[in-house]
Design a protein around this motif. Sequence first.
Motif, short mmCIF file in Angstrom:
data_model
loop_
_atom_site.label_atom_id
_atom_site.label_comp_id
_atom_site.label_asym_id
_atom_site.label_seq_id
_atom_site.Cartn_x
_atom_site.Cartn_y
_atom_site.Cartn_z
N ASP A 50 28.73 1.70 6.87
CA ASP A 50 29.25 0.46 7.43
C ASP A 50 30.42 -0.06 6.59
OD1 ASP A 50 28.18 -0.97 5.25
OD2 ASP A 50 26.38 -1.55 6.35
N ARG A 51 30.99 -1.18 6.99
CA ARG A 51 32.19 -1.68 6.34
C ARG A 51 31.94 -2.23 4.95
NH1 ARG A 51 32.52 -1.90 11.65
NH2 ARG A 51 34.46 -1.35 12.69
N ASP A 52 30.68 -2.44 4.59
CA ASP A 52 30.33 -2.86 3.24
C ASP A 52 30.08 -1.68 2.32
OD1 ASP A 52 30.45 -5.59 3.89
OD2 ASP A 52 28.38 -5.56 4.64
N GLY A 53 30.16 -0.45 2.86
CA GLY A 53 29.93 0.73 2.05
C GLY A 53 28.48 1.15 1.96
N ASN A 106 34.64 8.15 18.96
CA ASN A 106 34.16 9.05 17.91
C ASN A 106 33.21 10.07 18.52
OD1 ASN A 106 33.87 10.18 15.41
ND2 ASN A 106 32.75 8.47 14.49
N ILE A 107 33.30 11.31 18.07
CA ILE A 107 32.32 12.33 18.38
C ILE A 107 31.94 13.03 17.09
CG2 ILE A 107 33.12 12.69 20.76
CD1 ILE A 107 34.52 15.25 19.79
N VAL A 108 30.67 13.41 16.98
CA VAL A 108 30.20 14.04 15.75
C VAL A 108 29.02 14.94 16.08
CG1 VAL A 108 28.68 12.09 15.21
CG2 VAL A 108 29.43 13.62 13.38
N SER A 109 28.94 16.06 15.38
CA SER A 109 27.78 16.95 15.49
C SER A 109 27.13 17.08 14.12
CB SER A 109 28.20 18.32 16.00
OG SER A 109 27.09 19.20 16.06
N VAL A 110 25.82 16.89 14.07
CA VAL A 110 25.07 17.08 12.82
C VAL A 110 24.06 18.21 12.95
CG1 VAL A 110 25.37 14.68 12.14
CG2 VAL A 110 23.33 15.33 13.44
N GLY A 111 24.03 18.86 14.12
CA GLY A 111 23.10 19.95 14.36
C GLY A 111 22.25 19.69 15.59
N ASP A 112 21.01 20.14 15.52
CA ASP A 112 20.08 20.11 16.64
C ASP A 112 19.28 18.81 16.63
OD1 ASP A 112 18.36 20.74 18.68
OD2 ASP A 112 17.33 22.36 17.62
N ARG A 149 25.01 13.51 29.65
CA ARG A 149 24.75 12.65 28.51
C ARG A 149 23.49 11.81 28.69
NH1 ARG A 149 29.30 7.75 28.77
NH2 ARG A 149 28.35 6.61 30.50
N VAL A 150 22.88 11.47 27.53
CA VAL A 150 21.71 10.60 27.49
C VAL A 150 22.02 9.48 26.51
CG1 VAL A 150 19.27 10.42 26.92
CG2 VAL A 150 20.15 12.53 27.95
N LYS A 151 21.82 8.25 26.94
CA LYS A 151 22.09 7.11 26.07
C LYS A 151 21.00 6.97 25.02
CE LYS A 151 23.83 2.37 26.47
NZ LYS A 151 24.07 1.25 27.43
N ILE A 152 21.38 6.95 23.74
CA ILE A 152 20.40 6.86 22.67
C ILE A 152 20.62 5.63 21.78
CG2 ILE A 152 19.91 9.33 22.61
CD1 ILE A 152 21.76 9.55 20.17
N GLY A 153 21.65 4.86 22.07
CA GLY A 153 21.92 3.63 21.33
C GLY A 153 22.66 2.66 22.21
N SER A 154 22.11 1.46 22.44
CA SER A 154 22.68 0.54 23.42
C SER A 154 23.92 -0.18 22.92
CB SER A 154 21.62 -0.49 23.84
OG SER A 154 21.15 -1.20 22.70
N GLY A 155 24.10 -0.28 21.62
CA GLY A 155 25.28 -0.98 21.11
C GLY A 155 25.20 -1.17 19.61
N GLY A 156 26.31 -1.65 19.03
CA GLY A 156 26.36 -1.94 17.61
C GLY A 156 26.86 -0.81 16.74
N TRP A 157 27.11 0.35 17.33
CA TRP A 157 27.48 1.52 16.53
C TRP A 157 28.94 1.49 16.06
CZ3 TRP A 157 24.10 5.14 14.73
CH2 TRP A 157 22.79 5.03 15.22
N ASN A 158 29.74 0.56 16.58
CA ASN A 158 31.09 0.40 16.06
C ASN A 158 31.09 -0.21 14.66
OD1 ASN A 158 32.66 1.55 18.08
ND2 ASN A 158 32.71 -0.33 19.29
N ALA A 159 29.92 -0.62 14.18
CA ALA A 159 29.81 -1.12 12.81
C ALA A 159 30.10 -0.04 11.78
CB ALA A 159 28.42 -1.72 12.58
N TYR A 160 30.01 1.23 12.19
CA TYR A 160 30.19 2.34 11.24
C TYR A 160 31.62 2.85 11.27
CZ TYR A 160 25.14 2.30 10.93
OH TYR A 160 23.85 1.93 10.72
N ARG A 161 32.28 2.83 10.12
CA ARG A 161 33.63 3.36 10.04
C ARG A 161 33.63 4.86 9.79
NH1 ARG A 161 35.80 4.27 5.08
NH2 ARG A 161 34.51 3.74 3.27
N ILE A 162 32.52 5.40 9.29
CA ILE A 162 32.35 6.84 9.11
C ILE A 162 30.99 7.22 9.68
CG2 ILE A 162 32.12 8.76 7.47
CD1 ILE A 162 33.82 7.22 5.51
#
Length: 314
Positions: free
Chosen positions: A76-79, A259-265, A299-312
């Motif tokens: 998040d923006r606070d690190g 943003n798109i990201v893959s971390v595996g399975d 696609r399947v929705k797994i998070g309704s909102g708030g994920w823009n809080a993450y810069r990485i």
Amino acid sequence: MAKSSGLNTRRALARATAAALTAALVATGTSAAVAADKPGPTASRAPIDVKPSGAERYNASALPGDAPVNALYGVDRDGTLWGYPPTIETDDDGIDSAWYSGYGWEWARFMTQVDHDADGSSDGLWHVTDGGQLYYAQWDTEGDHKFVGNGWNIYNQLFSGANLGGAAADDLIARDKSGVLWLYLGYGTGTLTKRYRVGGGWDTYTHITGKGDLTGDGKADIVAKDGSGVLWLYKGTGNYKAPFTSRTRIGGGWNTYNNIVSVGDIDIDGVTDLIARDKNGALYLYKGTGYASSPYESRVKIGSGGWNAYRIMF
């Protein structure tokens, strides 16, 4: 932020304790002083209750049906670092609730997970600071990071796409500001070989990611989203001299995501998956199929909102 699911008492208590400690530090104004006393940022691996499919045969030559299993992490923006392990429940394949995983990452430019021993689970992470230094941090080592090298501020994208070069350890991909893609092979210790040129023209892409086999041939693949919103597949060859085949089109409309990201399975079916965040901060899972002609399910929705809080996210 993420959807809740059934956690056991031990994990719930651990999260509550970490959250209470963080809140106390913020309230007393001492969080900066505590972070300054540390050798570097801290990173703890979020607990994962499931193992890679076929883990007993997951090795340097991954077989079809093998894919790494890792948590999704966000800074998040606070690190502060938060981890979201994959969860398996009836009709609810996705990610678990947030797990406090560390602090002190406000100066990080890039972060990516790395598996050194080919067991299908990350051992730590590579990260680049604002000054352009690359470090390796093993999970659960209170800020004791290994210096890898200088000069990494020439790159504007960086991620580990799993084992791309054919050896056991995960490798590192970096794109420079002129659009050239480079491959660094991992030694399995956090250190890297010299770089190998993959090719030019990669500045057409806004996002490049991947973590494991997407097409069912046992080779790690990557995907890339271009500026017009088209997603492309680059099948892996397992040869570090020419790590990818020619691209094939997956589909359009991907500019809805920032943003798109893959971390595996994520759904633990042996195929790597893709996570996408839309401009409103909602999170979606694209489950891998194992077929190059149509690599993702709807696609399947797994998070309704708030994920823009993450810069990485990595």
